[in-house]
Design a protein around this motif. Structure first.
Motif, PDB file in Angstrom:
ATOM      1  N   GLN A  74      37.736  41.171  32.796  1.00 16.68           N
ATOM      2  CA  GLN A  74      38.520  42.182  33.265  1.00 16.68           C
ATOM      3  C   GLN A  74      38.283  42.364  34.908  1.00 16.68           C
ATOM      4  OE1 GLN A  74      36.893  45.455  31.009  1.00 16.68           O
ATOM      5  NE2 GLN A  74      38.252  45.134  29.357  1.00 16.68           N
ATOM      6  N   VAL A  75      37.045  42.379  35.343  1.00 16.23           N
ATOM      7  CA  VAL A  75      36.798  42.207  36.686  1.00 16.23           C
ATOM      8  C   VAL A  75      37.526  41.191  37.396  1.00 16.23           C
ATOM      9  CG1 VAL A  75      34.933  42.213  38.526  1.00 16.23           C
ATOM     10  CG2 VAL A  75      34.544  43.391  36.432  1.00 16.23           C
ATOM     11  N   GLN A  76      37.531  39.939  36.832  1.00 21.71           N
ATOM     12  CA  GLN A  76      38.421  38.681  37.456  1.00 21.71           C
ATOM     13  C   GLN A  76      39.782  39.167  37.524  1.00 21.71           C
ATOM     14  OE1 GLN A  76      36.760  35.776  34.821  1.00 21.71           O
ATOM     15  NE2 GLN A  76      35.373  34.799  36.245  1.00 21.71           N
ATOM     16  N   GLU A  77      40.080  39.658  36.252  1.00 22.97           N
ATOM     17  CA  GLU A  77      41.748  40.050  36.387  1.00 22.97           C
ATOM     18  C   GLU A  77      41.884  41.151  37.636  1.00 22.97           C
ATOM     19  OE1 GLU A  77      42.433  41.382  32.377  1.00 22.97           O
ATOM     20  OE2 GLU A  77      42.567  39.013  31.601  1.00 22.97           O
ATOM     21  N   ARG A  78      40.939  42.004  37.674  1.00 21.88           N
ATOM     22  CA  ARG A  78      41.297  43.128  38.301  1.00 21.88           C
ATOM     23  C   ARG A  78      41.342  42.529  40.105  1.00 21.88           C
ATOM     24  NH1 ARG A  78      44.243  46.673  40.617  1.00 21.88           N
ATOM     25  NH2 ARG A  78      42.957  48.081  42.109  1.00 21.88           N
ATOM     26  N   PHE A  79      40.436  41.699  40.289  1.00 25.55           N
ATOM     27  CA  PHE A  79      39.987  40.972  41.665  1.00 25.55           C
ATOM     28  C   PHE A  79      41.536  40.142  41.699  1.00 25.55           C
ATOM     29  CE2 PHE A  79      38.950  37.516  44.201  1.00 25.55           C
ATOM     30  CZ  PHE A  79      38.396  38.102  44.996  1.00 25.55           C
ATOM     31  N   GLN A  80      41.907  39.563  41.018  1.00 24.60           N
ATOM     32  CA  GLN A  80      43.062  38.713  41.225  1.00 24.60           C
ATOM     33  C   GLN A  80      44.418  39.637  41.383  1.00 24.60           C
ATOM     34  OE1 GLN A  80      43.435  35.417  41.244  1.00 24.60           O
ATOM     35  NE2 GLN A  80      45.563  35.816  42.071  1.00 24.60           N
ATOM     36  N   GLU A  81      44.418  40.829  40.734  1.00 22.29           N
ATOM     37  CA  GLU A  81      45.521  41.819  40.839  1.00 22.29           C
ATOM     38  C   GLU A  81      45.382  42.274  42.500  1.00 22.29           C
ATOM     39  OE1 GLU A  81      45.094  44.887  38.383  1.00 22.29           O
ATOM     40  OE2 GLU A  81      45.700  43.380  36.558  1.00 22.29           O
ATOM     41  N   GLN A  82      44.109  42.545  43.038  1.00 20.66           N
ATOM     42  CA  GLN A  82      43.816  42.978  44.204  1.00 20.66           C
ATOM     43  C   GLN A  82      44.229  41.952  45.363  1.00 20.66           C
ATOM     44  OE1 GLN A  82      39.780  43.841  43.817  1.00 20.66           O
ATOM     45  NE2 GLN A  82      40.055  46.268  43.346  1.00 20.66           N
ATOM     46  N   THR A  83      43.631  40.620  44.896  1.00 21.53           N
ATOM     47  CA  THR A  83      44.265  39.580  45.914  1.00 21.53           C
ATOM     48  C   THR A  83      45.694  39.669  45.804  1.00 21.53           C
ATOM     49  OG1 THR A  83      42.269  38.415  45.224  1.00 21.53           O
ATOM     50  CG2 THR A  83      44.126  37.010  46.242  1.00 21.53           C
ATOM     51  N   ASN A  84      46.398  39.680  45.169  1.00 18.12           N
ATOM     52  CA  ASN A  84      48.021  39.667  44.842  1.00 18.12           C
ATOM     53  C   ASN A  84      48.406  40.555  45.840  1.00 18.12           C
ATOM     54  OD1 ASN A  84      47.844  37.306  43.443  1.00 18.12           O
ATOM     55  ND2 ASN A  84      48.254  38.383  41.571  1.00 18.12           N
ATOM     56  N   GLU A  85      47.844  42.123  45.683  1.00 15.45           N
ATOM     57  CA  GLU A  85      48.137  43.225  46.438  1.00 15.45           C
ATOM     58  C   GLU A  85      47.985  42.960  47.845  1.00 15.45           C
ATOM     59  OE1 GLU A  85      46.657  46.836  45.097  1.00 15.45           O
ATOM     60  OE2 GLU A  85      46.944  46.179  43.140  1.00 15.45           O
ATOM     61  N   VAL A  86      46.770  42.240  48.272  1.00 16.34           N
ATOM     62  CA  VAL A  86      46.651  42.252  49.718  1.00 16.34           C
ATOM     63  C   VAL A  86      47.509  41.194  50.066  1.00 16.34           C
ATOM     64  CG1 VAL A  86      44.781  40.984  51.335  1.00 16.34           C
ATOM     65  CG2 VAL A  86      44.007  42.652  49.513  1.00 16.34           C
ATOM     66  N   ILE A  87      48.082  40.096  49.518  1.00 20.24           N
ATOM     67  CA  ILE A  87      48.843  38.949  49.908  1.00 20.24           C
ATOM     68  C   ILE A  87      50.310  39.758  50.316  1.00 20.24           C
ATOM     69  CG2 ILE A  87      50.217  36.894  49.286  1.00 20.24           C
ATOM     70  CD1 ILE A  87      47.349  35.903  48.089  1.00 20.24           C
ATOM     71  N   ARG A  88      50.813  40.425  49.202  1.00 24.99           N
ATOM     72  CA  ARG A  88      52.060  41.294  49.320  1.00 24.99           C
ATOM     73  C   ARG A  88      51.760  41.979  50.592  1.00 24.99           C
ATOM     74  NH1 ARG A  88      51.764  41.457  43.744  1.00 24.99           N
ATOM     75  NH2 ARG A  88      50.726  43.404  43.783  1.00 24.99           N
ATOM     76  N   SER A  89      50.750  42.782  50.575  1.00 25.23           N
ATOM     77  CA  SER A  89      50.943  43.900  51.865  1.00 25.23           C
ATOM     78  C   SER A  89      50.681  42.994  53.321  1.00 25.23           C
ATOM     79  CB  SER A  89      49.305  44.557  51.672  1.00 25.23           C
ATOM     80  OG  SER A  89      49.416  45.478  52.672  1.00 25.23           O
TER      81      SER A  89
END
Length: 85
Positions: free
Chosen positions: A62-77
């Protein structure tokens, strides 16, 4: 008379042999019983630890998935910010 005495002593010796054998067998079985009880306790601990490991693996996923989501958000931003400039 001596024959009867020898028979009684022989019978008593056989009884004594059986008594000693049974005592040693009981002691042997009790040792095995204690070992098995110890193994049973270790088995319970192992199951508990295995369950804990499984729960931590789920949490890690779950933490890895959340980290990947955050990474994707940072890249989009970052891309959005770059496009505005």
């Amino acid at each position: 008379m001596l024959g009867k005495f020898e028979q009684l002593v022989t019978s008593q010796m056989r009884t004594m042999d059986k008594l000693l054998f049974l005592q040693s067998e009981i002691e042997r079985c009790q040792k095995i019983e204690q070992e098995l009880i110890g193994l049973q306790e270790k088995s319970k601990k192992l199951r508990s630890i295995s369950k804990e490991i499984l729960e931590m693996k789920k949490e890690l996923k779950q933490v890895q998935e959340r980290f990947q989501e955050q990474t994707n958000e940072v890249i989009r931003s970052y891309h959005e910010k770059k496009m505005v400039m």
